[in-house]
Design an enzyme around this catalytic site. Structure first.
Site, PDB file in Angstrom:
ATOM      1  N   LYS A 263      -6.580  -5.537  15.568  1.00 19.29           N
ATOM      2  CA  LYS A 263      -5.819  -4.677  16.491  1.00 19.29           C
ATOM      3  C   LYS A 263      -6.015  -5.145  17.940  1.00 19.29           C
ATOM      4  CE  LYS A 263      -4.015  -1.800  13.554  1.00 19.29           C
ATOM      5  NZ  LYS A 263      -2.588  -1.812  13.273  1.00 19.29           N
TER       6      LYS A 263
ATOM      7  N   ASN B  32     -11.275   7.581   3.852  1.00 15.47           N
ATOM      8  CA  ASN B  32     -11.245   8.531   4.972  1.00 15.47           C
ATOM      9  C   ASN B  32     -11.625   9.943   4.511  1.00 15.47           C
ATOM     10  OD1 ASN B  32      -8.657   6.488   5.812  1.00 15.47           O
ATOM     11  ND2 ASN B  32     -10.308   6.795   7.275  1.00 15.47           N
TER      12      ASN B  32
ATOM     13  N   ASN C 218       0.834  -1.210   0.000  1.00 12.13           N
ATOM     14  CA  ASN C 218       0.000   0.000   0.000  1.00 12.13           C
ATOM     15  C   ASN C 218       0.867   1.258   0.000  1.00 12.13           C
ATOM     16  OD1 ASN C 218      -2.598   1.180   0.009  1.00 12.13           O
ATOM     17  ND2 ASN C 218      -2.385   1.687   2.181  1.00 12.13           N
TER      18      ASN C 218
ATOM     19  N   LYS D  38      -5.374  -1.694   6.601  1.00  7.75           N
ATOM     20  CA  LYS D  38      -6.112  -0.775   7.480  1.00  7.75           C
ATOM     21  C   LYS D  38      -7.487  -0.350   6.979  1.00  7.75           C
ATOM     22  CE  LYS D  38      -4.262   3.428   5.468  1.00  7.75           C
ATOM     23  NZ  LYS D  38      -3.827   4.782   5.623  1.00  7.75           N
TER      24      LYS D  38
ATOM     25  N   SER E 284      -5.022   1.510  17.619  1.00  6.29           N
ATOM     26  CA  SER E 284      -5.990   2.454  17.052  1.00  6.29           C
ATOM     27  C   SER E 284      -7.112   2.718  18.042  1.00  6.29           C
ATOM     28  CB  SER E 284      -6.578   1.814  15.785  1.00  6.29           C
ATOM     29  OG  SER E 284      -7.710   2.514  15.349  1.00  6.29           O
ATOM     30  N   ALA E 285      -7.703   3.893  17.918  1.00  4.66           N
ATOM     31  CA  ALA E 285      -8.891   4.209  18.720  1.00  4.66           C
ATOM     32  C   ALA E 285     -10.037   3.266  18.395  1.00  4.66           C
ATOM     33  CB  ALA E 285      -9.317   5.649  18.468  1.00  4.66           C
TER      34      ALA E 285
ATOM     35  N   TYR F  34     -10.942  -5.581  10.927  1.00  2.00           N
ATOM     36  CA  TYR F  34      -9.748  -4.742  11.097  1.00  2.00           C
ATOM     37  C   TYR F  34      -9.547  -4.404  12.578  1.00  2.00           C
ATOM     38  CZ  TYR F  34      -6.940  -0.557  11.527  1.00  2.00           C
ATOM     39  OH  TYR F  34      -5.995   0.354  11.955  1.00  2.00           O
TER      40      TYR F  34
HETATM   41  P1  NAD Z   1      -0.244   2.639   5.246  1.00  2.00           P
HETATM   42  O1  NAD Z   1      -1.011   1.645   4.496  1.00  2.00           O
HETATM   43  O2  NAD Z   1       0.126   3.919   4.559  1.00  2.00           O
HETATM   44  O3  NAD Z   1       1.091   2.000   5.844  1.00  2.00           O
HETATM   45  C1  NAD Z   1       1.192   0.626   6.158  1.00  2.00           C
HETATM   46  C2  NAD Z   1       2.422   0.108   5.470  1.00  2.00           C
HETATM   47  O4  NAD Z   1       2.584  -1.276   5.784  1.00  2.00           O
HETATM   48  C3  NAD Z   1       2.333   0.214   3.930  1.00  2.00           C
HETATM   49  O5  NAD Z   1       3.512   0.821   3.450  1.00  2.00           O
HETATM   50  C4  NAD Z   1       2.219  -1.242   3.469  1.00  2.00           C
HETATM   51  O6  NAD Z   1       2.813  -1.445   2.215  1.00  2.00           O
HETATM   52  C5  NAD Z   1       2.932  -1.974   4.591  1.00  2.00           C
HETATM   53  N1  NAD Z   1       2.511  -3.364   4.798  1.00  2.00           N
HETATM   54  C6  NAD Z   1       1.249  -3.843   4.906  1.00  2.00           C
HETATM   55  N2  NAD Z   1       1.281  -5.168   5.100  1.00  2.00           N
HETATM   56  C7  NAD Z   1       2.589  -5.536   5.131  1.00  2.00           C
HETATM   57  C8  NAD Z   1       3.257  -6.770   5.296  1.00  2.00           C
HETATM   58  N3  NAD Z   1       2.591  -7.917   5.445  1.00  2.00           N
HETATM   59  N4  NAD Z   1       4.602  -6.779   5.272  1.00  2.00           N
HETATM   60  C9  NAD Z   1       5.303  -5.641   5.091  1.00  2.00           C
HETATM   61  N5  NAD Z   1       4.719  -4.437   4.931  1.00  2.00           N
HETATM   62  C10 NAD Z   1       3.379  -4.392   4.946  1.00  2.00           C
HETATM   63  O7  NAD Z   1      -1.072   2.967   6.578  1.00  2.00           O
HETATM   64  P2  NAD Z   1      -0.799   4.037   7.717  1.00  2.00           P
HETATM   65  O8  NAD Z   1      -1.959   4.951   7.722  1.00  2.00           O
HETATM   66  O9  NAD Z   1       0.567   4.565   7.629  1.00  2.00           O
HETATM   67  O10 NAD Z   1      -0.958   3.101   8.992  1.00  2.00           O
HETATM   68  C11 NAD Z   1       0.146   2.549   9.669  1.00  2.00           C
HETATM   69  C12 NAD Z   1      -0.361   1.709  10.826  1.00  2.00           C
HETATM   70  O11 NAD Z   1      -1.140   2.534  11.690  1.00  2.00           O
HETATM   71  C13 NAD Z   1      -1.268   0.551  10.427  1.00  2.00           C
HETATM   72  O12 NAD Z   1      -0.950  -0.553  11.248  1.00  2.00           O
HETATM   73  C14 NAD Z   1      -2.649   1.059  10.716  1.00  2.00           C
HETATM   74  O13 NAD Z   1      -3.538   0.011  11.028  1.00  2.00           O
HETATM   75  C15 NAD Z   1      -2.393   1.943  11.936  1.00  2.00           C
HETATM   76  N6  NAD Z   1      -3.400   2.980  12.108  1.00  2.00           N
HETATM   77  C16 NAD Z   1      -3.657   3.835  11.071  1.00  2.00           C
HETATM   78  C17 NAD Z   1      -4.636   4.813  11.219  1.00  2.00           C
HETATM   79  C18 NAD Z   1      -4.997   5.723  10.079  1.00  2.00           C
HETATM   80  O14 NAD Z   1      -6.105   6.254  10.061  1.00  2.00           O
HETATM   81  N7  NAD Z   1      -4.113   5.967   9.124  1.00  2.00           N
HETATM   82  C19 NAD Z   1      -5.309   4.940  12.438  1.00  2.00           C
HETATM   83  C20 NAD Z   1      -5.002   4.068  13.476  1.00  2.00           C
HETATM   84  C21 NAD Z   1      -4.043   3.088  13.298  1.00  2.00           C
HETATM   85  C1  WQD Z   2     -14.321  10.509   9.776  1.00  6.21           C
HETATM   86  C2  WQD Z   2     -15.713  11.129   9.799  1.00  6.21           C
HETATM   87  C3  WQD Z   2     -17.382   9.723   8.781  1.00  6.21           C
HETATM   88  C4  WQD Z   2     -15.691   9.937   4.745  1.00  6.21           C
HETATM   89  C5  WQD Z   2     -11.320   5.271  10.375  1.00  6.21           C
HETATM   90  C6  WQD Z   2     -11.229   3.882  10.929  1.00  6.21           C
HETATM   91  C7  WQD Z   2     -10.422   3.881  12.183  1.00  6.21           C
HETATM   92  C8  WQD Z   2      -9.056   4.555  11.987  1.00  6.21           C
HETATM   93  C9  WQD Z   2      -9.179   5.876  11.300  1.00  6.21           C
HETATM   94  C10 WQD Z   2      -7.384   2.911  11.601  1.00  6.21           C
HETATM   95  C11 WQD Z   2     -16.820  10.135  10.135  1.00  6.21           C
HETATM   96  C12 WQD Z   2     -17.192  11.001   7.984  1.00  6.21           C
HETATM   97  C13 WQD Z   2     -15.926  10.099   6.084  1.00  6.21           C
HETATM   98  C14 WQD Z   2     -16.607  10.494   3.820  1.00  6.21           C
HETATM   99  C15 WQD Z   2     -17.894  11.364   5.655  1.00  6.21           C
HETATM  100  N1  WQD Z   2      -8.201   3.781  11.167  1.00  6.21           N
HETATM  101  N2  WQD Z   2     -16.997  10.806   6.541  1.00  6.21           N
HETATM  102  N3  WQD Z   2     -17.668  11.196   4.325  1.00  6.21           N
HETATM  103  O1  WQD Z   2     -14.257   6.347  10.438  1.00  6.21           O
HETATM  104  O2  WQD Z   2     -13.358   7.922  12.216  1.00  6.21           O
HETATM  105  O3  WQD Z   2     -11.938   6.115  11.358  1.00  6.21           O
HETATM  106  O4  WQD Z   2      -9.996   5.770  10.126  1.00  6.21           O
HETATM  107  O5  WQD Z   2      -7.282   2.440  12.688  1.00  6.21           O
HETATM  108  O6  WQD Z   2     -10.281   2.546  12.562  1.00  6.21           O
HETATM  109  O7  WQD Z   2     -12.546   3.413  11.191  1.00  6.21           O
HETATM  110  O8  WQD Z   2     -12.417   8.031   9.903  1.00  6.21           O
HETATM  111  O9  WQD Z   2     -11.952   9.565   8.053  1.00  6.21           O
HETATM  112  O10 WQD Z   2     -13.350   7.494   7.598  1.00  6.21           O
HETATM  113  O11 WQD Z   2     -14.326   9.348   8.949  1.00  6.21           O
HETATM  114  O12 WQD Z   2     -18.861  11.997   6.052  1.00  6.21           O
HETATM  115  O13 WQD Z   2     -16.473  10.357   2.592  1.00  6.21           O
HETATM  116  O14 WQD Z   2     -16.011  11.586   8.472  1.00  6.21           O
HETATM  117  O15 WQD Z   2     -18.726   9.348   8.811  1.00  6.21           O
HETATM  118  O16 WQD Z   2     -17.779  10.816  10.872  1.00  6.21           O
HETATM  119  P1  WQD Z   2     -13.130   7.089  11.011  1.00  6.21           P
HETATM  120  P2  WQD Z   2     -12.958   8.594   8.539  1.00  6.21           P
END
Ligand code: NAD
Ligand code: WQD
Length: 343
Positions: free
Chosen positions: A157, A203, A39, A89, A129-130, A153
Protein backbone atom coordinates in the site's frame (compact mmCIF):
# COMPACT_ATOMS: atom_id res chain seq x y z
CA UNK A 1 -29.83 14.73 -21.17
CA UNK A 2 -26.29 14.65 -19.79
CA UNK A 3 -24.44 11.37 -20.14
CA UNK A 4 -24.01 9.28 -17.00
CA UNK A 5 -20.46 9.23 -15.70
CA UNK A 6 -18.93 5.78 -16.14
CA UNK A 7 -16.87 4.39 -13.27
CA UNK A 8 -14.61 1.37 -13.59
CA UNK A 9 -14.55 -0.46 -10.26
CA UNK A 10 -11.65 -2.90 -9.94
CA UNK A 11 -12.30 -5.53 -7.27
CA UNK A 12 -15.98 -4.55 -7.41
CA UNK A 13 -17.25 -8.05 -6.55
CA UNK A 14 -15.45 -7.93 -3.19
CA UNK A 15 -16.63 -6.78 0.21
CA UNK A 16 -16.11 -3.02 0.01
CA UNK A 17 -16.41 -2.96 -3.79
CA UNK A 18 -19.89 -4.50 -3.88
CA UNK A 19 -21.21 -2.03 -1.29
CA UNK A 20 -19.66 0.82 -3.26
CA UNK A 21 -21.34 -0.38 -6.47
CA UNK A 22 -24.71 0.07 -4.74
CA UNK A 23 -23.91 3.61 -3.66
CA UNK A 24 -22.56 4.49 -7.12
CA UNK A 25 -25.59 3.16 -8.97
CA UNK A 26 -27.93 4.89 -6.55
CA UNK A 27 -26.00 8.13 -7.07
CA UNK A 28 -26.61 7.85 -10.83
CA UNK A 29 -23.28 6.47 -12.09
CA UNK A 30 -22.83 3.76 -14.71
CA UNK A 31 -20.69 1.02 -13.15
CA UNK A 32 -18.31 -1.40 -14.86
CA UNK A 33 -16.70 -4.06 -12.65
CA UNK A 34 -13.40 -5.83 -13.30
CA UNK A 35 -12.60 -8.64 -10.88
CA UNK A 36 -10.69 -11.93 -11.15
CA UNK A 37 -12.91 -13.42 -8.41
CA UNK A 38 -9.82 -14.60 -6.50
CA UNK A 39 -11.50 -13.60 -3.23
CA UNK A 40 -15.13 -13.08 -4.21
CA UNK A 41 -18.07 -14.45 -6.12
CA UNK A 42 -20.15 -12.98 -8.92
CA UNK A 43 -23.19 -13.68 -6.76
CA UNK A 44 -22.42 -10.44 -4.87
CA UNK A 45 -23.00 -8.44 -8.06
CA UNK A 46 -26.23 -10.29 -8.85
CA UNK A 47 -27.44 -9.24 -5.42
CA UNK A 48 -26.29 -5.66 -5.98
CA UNK A 49 -28.59 -5.52 -9.03
CA UNK A 50 -31.47 -7.02 -7.01
CA UNK A 51 -31.01 -4.55 -4.15
CA UNK A 52 -30.88 -1.54 -6.43
CA UNK A 53 -33.44 -2.88 -8.89
CA UNK A 54 -31.28 -2.29 -11.94
CA UNK A 55 -29.99 -4.17 -14.98
CA UNK A 56 -27.20 -6.69 -14.28
CA UNK A 57 -23.94 -4.95 -13.39
CA UNK A 58 -21.54 -4.96 -16.34
CA UNK A 59 -18.86 -7.43 -15.29
CA UNK A 60 -15.50 -8.55 -16.72
CA UNK A 61 -13.72 -11.53 -15.23
CA UNK A 62 -10.28 -10.01 -15.80
CA UNK A 63 -7.12 -9.88 -13.73
CA UNK A 64 -5.77 -6.34 -13.44
CA UNK A 65 -2.31 -7.68 -14.32
CA UNK A 66 -3.68 -8.70 -17.73
CA UNK A 67 -2.99 -5.58 -19.78
CA UNK A 68 -4.75 -6.84 -22.91
CA UNK A 69 -7.83 -7.81 -20.93
CA UNK A 70 -7.94 -4.38 -19.28
CA UNK A 71 -7.45 -2.62 -22.62
CA UNK A 72 -10.45 -4.43 -23.99
CA UNK A 73 -12.57 -3.05 -21.13
CA UNK A 74 -11.28 0.50 -21.71
CA UNK A 75 -11.86 0.21 -25.45
CA UNK A 76 -15.46 -0.95 -24.99
CA UNK A 77 -16.48 1.77 -22.49
CA UNK A 78 -15.83 5.50 -22.21
CA UNK A 79 -14.54 5.38 -18.65
CA UNK A 80 -14.44 8.66 -16.72
CA UNK A 81 -12.87 7.51 -13.44
CA UNK A 82 -11.52 4.40 -11.77
CA UNK A 83 -12.10 3.21 -8.21
CA UNK A 84 -9.36 0.71 -7.52
CA UNK A 85 -10.16 -1.92 -4.88
CA UNK A 86 -8.55 -4.97 -6.50
CA UNK A 87 -5.83 -6.40 -4.32
CA UNK A 88 -4.89 -9.06 -1.82
CA UNK A 89 -5.37 -8.02 1.80
CA UNK A 90 -4.42 -10.76 4.29
CA UNK A 91 -1.53 -9.51 6.43
CA UNK A 92 -0.32 -12.96 7.59
CA UNK A 93 -0.50 -14.40 4.07
CA UNK A 94 1.53 -11.45 2.79
CA UNK A 95 4.36 -12.38 5.18
CA UNK A 96 4.32 -15.95 3.77
CA UNK A 97 3.95 -14.89 0.12
CA UNK A 98 5.47 -11.43 -0.31
CA UNK A 99 6.17 -11.84 -4.02
CA UNK A 100 2.54 -12.75 -4.72
CA UNK A 101 1.44 -9.63 -2.83
CA UNK A 102 3.82 -7.28 -4.63
CA UNK A 103 2.90 -8.86 -7.95
CA UNK A 104 -0.83 -8.67 -7.42
CA UNK A 105 -1.05 -5.32 -5.65
CA UNK A 106 1.89 -3.32 -7.02
CA UNK A 107 2.31 -4.82 -10.52
CA UNK A 108 -1.47 -4.94 -10.89
CA UNK A 109 -1.72 -1.25 -10.09
CA UNK A 110 1.11 -0.37 -12.48
CA UNK A 111 -0.64 -2.27 -15.29
CA UNK A 112 -3.89 -0.46 -14.51
CA UNK A 113 -2.09 2.89 -14.60
CA UNK A 114 -0.49 2.08 -17.97
CA UNK A 115 -3.90 1.38 -19.44
CA UNK A 116 -5.41 4.49 -17.85
CA UNK A 117 -2.59 6.55 -19.38
CA UNK A 118 -3.16 4.98 -22.78
CA UNK A 119 -6.88 5.78 -22.66
CA UNK A 120 -6.36 9.21 -21.02
CA UNK A 121 -8.42 8.32 -17.95
CA UNK A 122 -6.99 10.54 -15.23
CA UNK A 123 -9.19 10.23 -12.17
CA UNK A 124 -8.40 7.52 -9.65
CA UNK A 125 -9.69 6.67 -6.19
CA UNK A 126 -7.37 4.21 -4.47
CA UNK A 127 -8.07 1.86 -1.52
CA UNK A 128 -5.29 2.66 0.86
CA UNK A 129 -5.29 1.71 4.50
CA UNK A 130 -4.56 2.92 8.00
CA UNK A 131 -1.85 0.27 7.90
CA UNK A 132 0.35 2.90 6.17
CA UNK A 133 0.71 4.60 9.57
CA UNK A 134 2.51 1.53 10.97
CA UNK A 135 2.64 1.75 14.76
CA UNK A 136 1.42 5.33 15.32
CA UNK A 137 3.14 7.31 18.07
CA UNK A 138 -0.11 9.03 19.06
CA UNK A 139 -3.82 8.78 18.32
CA UNK A 140 -6.01 10.09 16.74
CA UNK A 141 -4.03 9.73 13.53
CA UNK A 142 -3.75 12.66 11.15
CA UNK A 143 -2.86 12.30 7.50
CA UNK A 144 0.53 14.02 7.83
CA UNK A 145 1.74 11.44 10.38
CA UNK A 146 4.82 9.46 9.27
CA UNK A 147 4.14 6.40 7.17
CA UNK A 148 5.80 3.02 7.62
CA UNK A 149 5.10 -0.63 6.96
CA UNK A 150 5.27 -3.61 9.27
CA UNK A 151 4.48 -6.32 6.71
CA UNK A 152 4.49 -6.86 2.91
CA UNK A 153 0.77 -6.10 2.59
CA UNK A 154 1.24 -2.73 4.26
CA UNK A 155 4.38 -2.10 2.21
CA UNK A 156 2.45 -2.78 -0.99
CA UNK A 157 0.00 0.00 0.00
CA UNK A 158 2.89 2.37 0.81
CA UNK A 159 4.59 1.64 -2.50
CA UNK A 160 1.37 2.21 -4.42
CA UNK A 161 0.76 5.49 -2.59
CA UNK A 162 4.30 6.57 -3.58
CA UNK A 163 3.79 5.54 -7.20
CA UNK A 164 0.55 7.52 -7.34
CA UNK A 165 2.19 10.58 -5.77
CA UNK A 166 5.00 10.42 -8.36
CA UNK A 167 2.49 10.04 -11.16
CA UNK A 168 0.42 12.99 -9.99
CA UNK A 169 3.54 15.13 -9.64
CA UNK A 170 4.63 14.28 -13.17
CA UNK A 171 1.15 14.94 -14.60
CA UNK A 172 -0.70 17.47 -12.42
CA UNK A 173 -3.93 17.13 -14.40
CA UNK A 174 -4.39 13.67 -12.82
CA UNK A 175 -6.78 13.66 -9.86
CA UNK A 176 -5.96 11.02 -7.28
CA UNK A 177 -7.60 10.28 -3.94
CA UNK A 178 -5.76 7.99 -1.52
CA UNK A 179 -8.46 6.83 0.88
CA UNK A 180 -6.98 5.38 4.04
CA UNK A 181 -9.61 3.08 5.50
CA UNK A 182 -9.60 2.21 9.17
CA UNK A 183 -11.44 -1.04 10.10
CA UNK A 184 -14.37 -1.69 7.73
CA UNK A 185 -17.16 -3.80 9.25
CA UNK A 186 -20.91 -4.17 8.81
CA UNK A 187 -23.02 -5.16 5.86
CA UNK A 188 -25.79 -3.76 3.70
CA UNK A 189 -28.99 -3.28 5.74
CA UNK A 190 -30.85 -5.66 3.37
CA UNK A 191 -28.74 -8.55 4.72
CA UNK A 192 -28.11 -9.54 1.08
CA UNK A 193 -24.45 -8.60 0.77
CA UNK A 194 -21.66 -8.57 3.34
CA UNK A 195 -18.18 -9.76 4.15
CA UNK A 196 -17.58 -13.38 3.11
CA UNK A 197 -14.04 -14.35 4.11
CA UNK A 198 -12.76 -17.67 2.78
CA UNK A 199 -11.57 -20.06 5.47
CA UNK A 200 -10.88 -18.89 9.00
CA UNK A 201 -11.43 -15.12 9.25
CA UNK A 202 -8.37 -13.01 10.10
CA UNK A 203 -10.42 -10.06 11.27
CA UNK A 204 -12.28 -9.59 14.51
CA UNK A 205 -15.84 -8.87 13.39
CA UNK A 206 -16.36 -11.83 11.03
CA UNK A 207 -14.78 -14.10 13.63
CA UNK A 208 -17.18 -12.89 16.33
CA UNK A 209 -20.11 -13.41 13.94
CA UNK A 210 -19.04 -17.02 13.34
CA UNK A 211 -18.77 -17.67 17.06
CA UNK A 212 -22.31 -16.31 17.41
CA UNK A 213 -23.68 -18.80 14.82
CA UNK A 214 -21.69 -21.66 16.33
CA UNK A 215 -19.13 -22.20 13.56
CA UNK A 216 -16.38 -21.69 16.14
CA UNK A 217 -16.70 -22.38 19.86
CA UNK A 218 -14.94 -19.22 21.03
CA UNK A 219 -12.97 -16.13 20.10
CA UNK A 220 -9.30 -15.75 20.96
CA UNK A 221 -8.69 -12.22 22.24
CA UNK A 222 -5.16 -11.34 21.25
CA UNK A 223 -3.72 -9.79 24.41
CA UNK A 224 -5.19 -7.86 27.35
CA UNK A 225 -2.02 -6.10 28.46
CA UNK A 226 -1.98 -3.22 25.98
CA UNK A 227 -1.81 0.33 27.32
CA UNK A 228 -5.55 0.84 26.60
CA UNK A 229 -8.46 1.32 29.06
CA UNK A 230 -9.29 -2.42 29.30
CA UNK A 231 -5.97 -3.77 28.00
CA UNK A 232 -7.33 -5.03 24.67
CA UNK A 233 -6.60 -3.49 21.26
CA UNK A 234 -8.53 -0.38 20.26
CA UNK A 235 -9.62 0.22 16.65
CA UNK A 236 -11.74 2.60 14.60
CA UNK A 237 -14.50 0.39 13.16
CA UNK A 238 -16.34 2.00 10.27
CA UNK A 239 -19.57 0.78 8.67
CA UNK A 240 -18.90 -0.42 5.12
CA UNK A 241 -21.85 1.59 3.78
CA UNK A 242 -20.37 4.79 5.22
CA UNK A 243 -17.06 3.80 3.66
CA UNK A 244 -18.75 3.17 0.31
CA UNK A 245 -20.32 6.64 0.46
CA UNK A 246 -16.84 8.07 1.04
CA UNK A 247 -15.92 6.87 -2.45
CA UNK A 248 -18.86 8.67 -4.02
CA UNK A 249 -17.82 11.76 -2.05
CA UNK A 250 -14.28 11.46 -3.46
CA UNK A 251 -15.65 11.35 -7.02
CA UNK A 252 -17.72 14.46 -6.30
CA UNK A 253 -14.65 16.19 -4.88
CA UNK A 254 -12.88 15.72 -8.23
CA UNK A 255 -15.36 18.28 -9.60
CA UNK A 256 -14.67 20.80 -6.84
CA UNK A 257 -11.98 23.28 -7.95
CA UNK A 258 -11.18 24.06 -4.28
CA UNK A 259 -9.97 20.51 -3.71
CA UNK A 260 -6.33 19.64 -4.52
CA UNK A 261 -5.65 17.11 -7.27
CA UNK A 262 -3.85 14.79 -4.87
CA UNK A 263 -5.54 13.90 -1.59
CA UNK A 264 -4.71 11.45 1.15
CA UNK A 265 -7.60 11.22 3.59
CA UNK A 266 -8.56 9.03 6.51
CA UNK A 267 -11.92 7.29 6.29
CA UNK A 268 -12.75 6.47 9.89
CA UNK A 269 -15.21 7.53 12.56
CA UNK A 270 -12.71 9.05 14.99
CA UNK A 271 -14.02 6.75 17.72
CA UNK A 272 -12.00 3.79 19.03
CA UNK A 273 -13.51 0.64 20.53
CA UNK A 274 -11.68 -2.17 22.33
CA UNK A 275 -12.03 -5.86 21.53
CA UNK A 276 -14.04 -6.38 24.72
CA UNK A 277 -16.35 -3.49 23.80
CA UNK A 278 -16.88 -5.08 20.39
CA UNK A 279 -17.79 -8.41 21.97
CA UNK A 280 -20.30 -6.69 24.25
CA UNK A 281 -21.85 -4.69 21.41
CA UNK A 282 -22.23 -7.81 19.29
CA UNK A 283 -23.77 -9.72 22.17
CA UNK A 284 -26.36 -6.97 22.56
CA UNK A 285 -27.18 -6.89 18.84
CA UNK A 286 -27.40 -10.66 18.43
CA UNK A 287 -28.63 -11.68 21.89
CA UNK A 288 -25.99 -14.44 21.70
CA UNK A 289 -23.23 -15.05 24.20
CA UNK A 290 -19.77 -14.73 22.65
CA UNK A 291 -17.40 -17.08 24.47
CA UNK A 292 -13.81 -15.90 24.48
CA UNK A 293 -10.43 -16.53 26.01
CA UNK A 294 -7.49 -14.21 26.38
CA UNK A 295 -4.42 -15.44 24.49
CA UNK A 296 -1.01 -14.01 23.60
CA UNK A 297 -0.75 -10.81 21.60
CA UNK A 298 -0.79 -11.31 17.81
CA UNK A 299 2.56 -10.40 16.23
CA UNK A 300 2.47 -7.03 14.51
CA UNK A 301 -0.66 -5.71 16.28
CA UNK A 302 -0.65 -2.15 17.61
CA UNK A 303 -2.33 -1.04 20.85
CA UNK A 304 -4.60 1.66 19.48
CA UNK A 305 -5.41 2.95 16.03
CA UNK A 306 -8.13 5.48 15.29
CA UNK A 307 -8.55 8.32 12.88
CA UNK A 308 -8.80 12.03 13.06
CA UNK A 309 -11.62 12.23 10.48
CA UNK A 310 -11.61 16.03 10.12
CA UNK A 311 -9.83 16.27 6.76
CA UNK A 312 -12.38 14.03 5.03
CA UNK A 313 -15.10 16.30 6.37
CA UNK A 314 -13.35 19.38 4.97
CA UNK A 315 -12.24 18.02 1.61
CA UNK A 316 -14.91 15.44 0.78
CA UNK A 317 -17.85 16.87 2.77
CA UNK A 318 -18.16 13.34 4.14
CA UNK A 319 -18.36 11.84 7.59
CA UNK A 320 -19.29 8.44 8.97
CA UNK A 321 -22.83 8.30 10.30
CA UNK A 322 -23.60 4.76 11.34
CA UNK A 323 -23.22 3.66 14.95
CA UNK A 324 -21.58 0.60 16.43
CA UNK A 325 -25.06 -0.80 17.13
CA UNK A 326 -25.90 -0.60 13.40
CA UNK A 327 -22.56 -2.19 12.46
CA UNK A 328 -23.24 -5.17 14.73
CA UNK A 329 -26.93 -5.48 13.82
CA UNK A 330 -26.12 -5.45 10.09
CA UNK A 331 -23.34 -8.06 10.41
CA UNK A 332 -25.71 -10.23 12.41
CA UNK A 333 -28.50 -9.95 9.81
CA UNK A 334 -26.06 -10.84 6.99
CA UNK A 335 -24.58 -13.73 8.98
CA UNK A 336 -27.97 -15.19 9.89
CA UNK A 337 -29.41 -14.89 6.39
CA UNK A 338 -26.21 -16.26 4.80
CA UNK A 339 -24.58 -18.69 7.22
CA UNK A 340 -22.42 -20.00 4.37
CA UNK A 341 -21.79 -16.60 2.81
CA UNK A 342 -22.47 -16.54 -0.96
CA UNK A 343 -21.99 -20.30 -1.31
P1 NAD B 1 -11.96 -8.19 -0.98
O1 NAD B 1 -10.96 -9.26 -1.04
O2 NAD B 1 -13.35 -8.54 -0.56
O3 NAD B 1 -12.05 -7.41 -2.37
C1 NAD B 1 -10.95 -7.32 -3.25
C2 NAD B 1 -11.43 -7.78 -4.60
O4 NAD B 1 -10.36 -7.67 -5.54
C3 NAD B 1 -11.89 -9.25 -4.60
O5 NAD B 1 -13.16 -9.33 -5.21
C4 NAD B 1 -10.82 -9.97 -5.43
O6 NAD B 1 -11.35 -11.06 -6.14
C5 NAD B 1 -10.34 -8.85 -6.34
N1 NAD B 1 -8.97 -8.99 -6.83
C6 NAD B 1 -7.85 -9.27 -6.11
N2 NAD B 1 -6.79 -9.30 -6.92
C7 NAD B 1 -7.23 -9.02 -8.18
C8 NAD B 1 -6.60 -8.92 -9.44
N3 NAD B 1 -5.29 -9.13 -9.59
N4 NAD B 1 -7.36 -8.62 -10.51
C9 NAD B 1 -8.69 -8.43 -10.39
N5 NAD B 1 -9.34 -8.52 -9.21
C10 NAD B 1 -8.62 -8.82 -8.12
O7 NAD B 1 -11.38 -7.06 -0.01
P2 NAD B 1 -12.05 -5.72 0.53
O8 NAD B 1 -12.10 -5.84 2.00
O9 NAD B 1 -13.25 -5.39 -0.24
O10 NAD B 1 -10.87 -4.70 0.20
C11 NAD B 1 -10.88 -3.88 -0.95
C12 NAD B 1 -9.62 -3.04 -0.96
O11 NAD B 1 -9.58 -2.26 0.24
C13 NAD B 1 -8.32 -3.83 -0.97
O12 NAD B 1 -7.41 -3.16 -1.82
C14 NAD B 1 -7.85 -3.80 0.45
O13 NAD B 1 -6.45 -3.89 0.55
C15 NAD B 1 -8.35 -2.42 0.89
N6 NAD B 1 -8.54 -2.32 2.33
C16 NAD B 1 -9.35 -3.22 2.96
C17 NAD B 1 -9.51 -3.15 4.34
C18 NAD B 1 -10.33 -4.17 5.08
O14 NAD B 1 -10.13 -4.36 6.27
N7 NAD B 1 -11.29 -4.83 4.44
C19 NAD B 1 -8.89 -2.12 5.06
C20 NAD B 1 -8.10 -1.20 4.38
C21 NAD B 1 -7.93 -1.31 3.01
C1 WQD C 1 -8.89 -5.85 15.32
C2 WQD C 1 -8.58 -6.05 16.80
C3 WQD C 1 -6.83 -7.66 17.18
C4 WQD C 1 -9.07 -11.09 15.62
C5 WQD C 1 -6.34 -5.46 9.83
C6 WQD C 1 -5.15 -5.14 8.97
C7 WQD C 1 -5.26 -3.75 8.44
C8 WQD C 1 -6.61 -3.50 7.75
C9 WQD C 1 -7.76 -3.97 8.59
C10 WQD C 1 -6.38 -3.76 5.40
C11 WQD C 1 -7.09 -6.16 17.11
C12 WQD C 1 -8.15 -8.16 17.73
C13 WQD C 1 -8.69 -9.83 16.02
C14 WQD C 1 -9.24 -12.09 16.60
C15 WQD C 1 -8.68 -10.50 18.30
N1 WQD C 1 -6.72 -4.22 6.53
N2 WQD C 1 -8.51 -9.53 17.33
N3 WQD C 1 -9.05 -11.74 17.91
O1 WQD C 1 -5.50 -5.91 12.81
O2 WQD C 1 -6.74 -3.73 13.21
O3 WQD C 1 -6.37 -4.52 10.92
O4 WQD C 1 -7.54 -5.30 9.06
O5 WQD C 1 -5.77 -2.77 5.13
O6 WQD C 1 -4.19 -3.59 7.55
O7 WQD C 1 -3.97 -5.29 9.75
O8 WQD C 1 -8.00 -5.70 12.33
O9 WQD C 1 -9.97 -7.10 12.73
O10 WQD C 1 -7.69 -8.22 12.54
O11 WQD C 1 -8.21 -6.84 14.55
O12 WQD C 1 -8.52 -10.24 19.49
O13 WQD C 1 -9.55 -13.26 16.30
O14 WQD C 1 -9.13 -7.32 17.20
O15 WQD C 1 -5.77 -8.02 18.02
O16 WQD C 1 -6.87 -5.57 18.34
P1 WQD C 1 -6.55 -4.97 12.42
P2 WQD C 1 -8.51 -7.04 12.98
Amino acid sequence: MTKKQTILVTGGAGYIGSHTCIELIQAGYQVIVVDNLSNSSQESLKRVATIVGCEPVVFYSVDIRDQQGLEQVFSEHAIDSVIHFAGLKAVGESVQQPVAYYDNNVSGTVTLLKVMQKYAVKQLVFSSSATVYGDPQTVPIQEHFPRSATNPYGRSKLIIEDILMDLQQSAPEWQIALLRYFNPVGAHSSGQIGEDPRGVPNNLMPYIARVAVGTYPQLSVFGNDYPTPDGTGVRDYIHVVDLAKGHVAALHAFHNPQVPHLLAVNLGTGQGYSVLEMIKAFEQASECKIAYQIVERRAGDVAACFADPQLAKELLAWQAEKSLVEMCADVWRWQQQNPKGYR
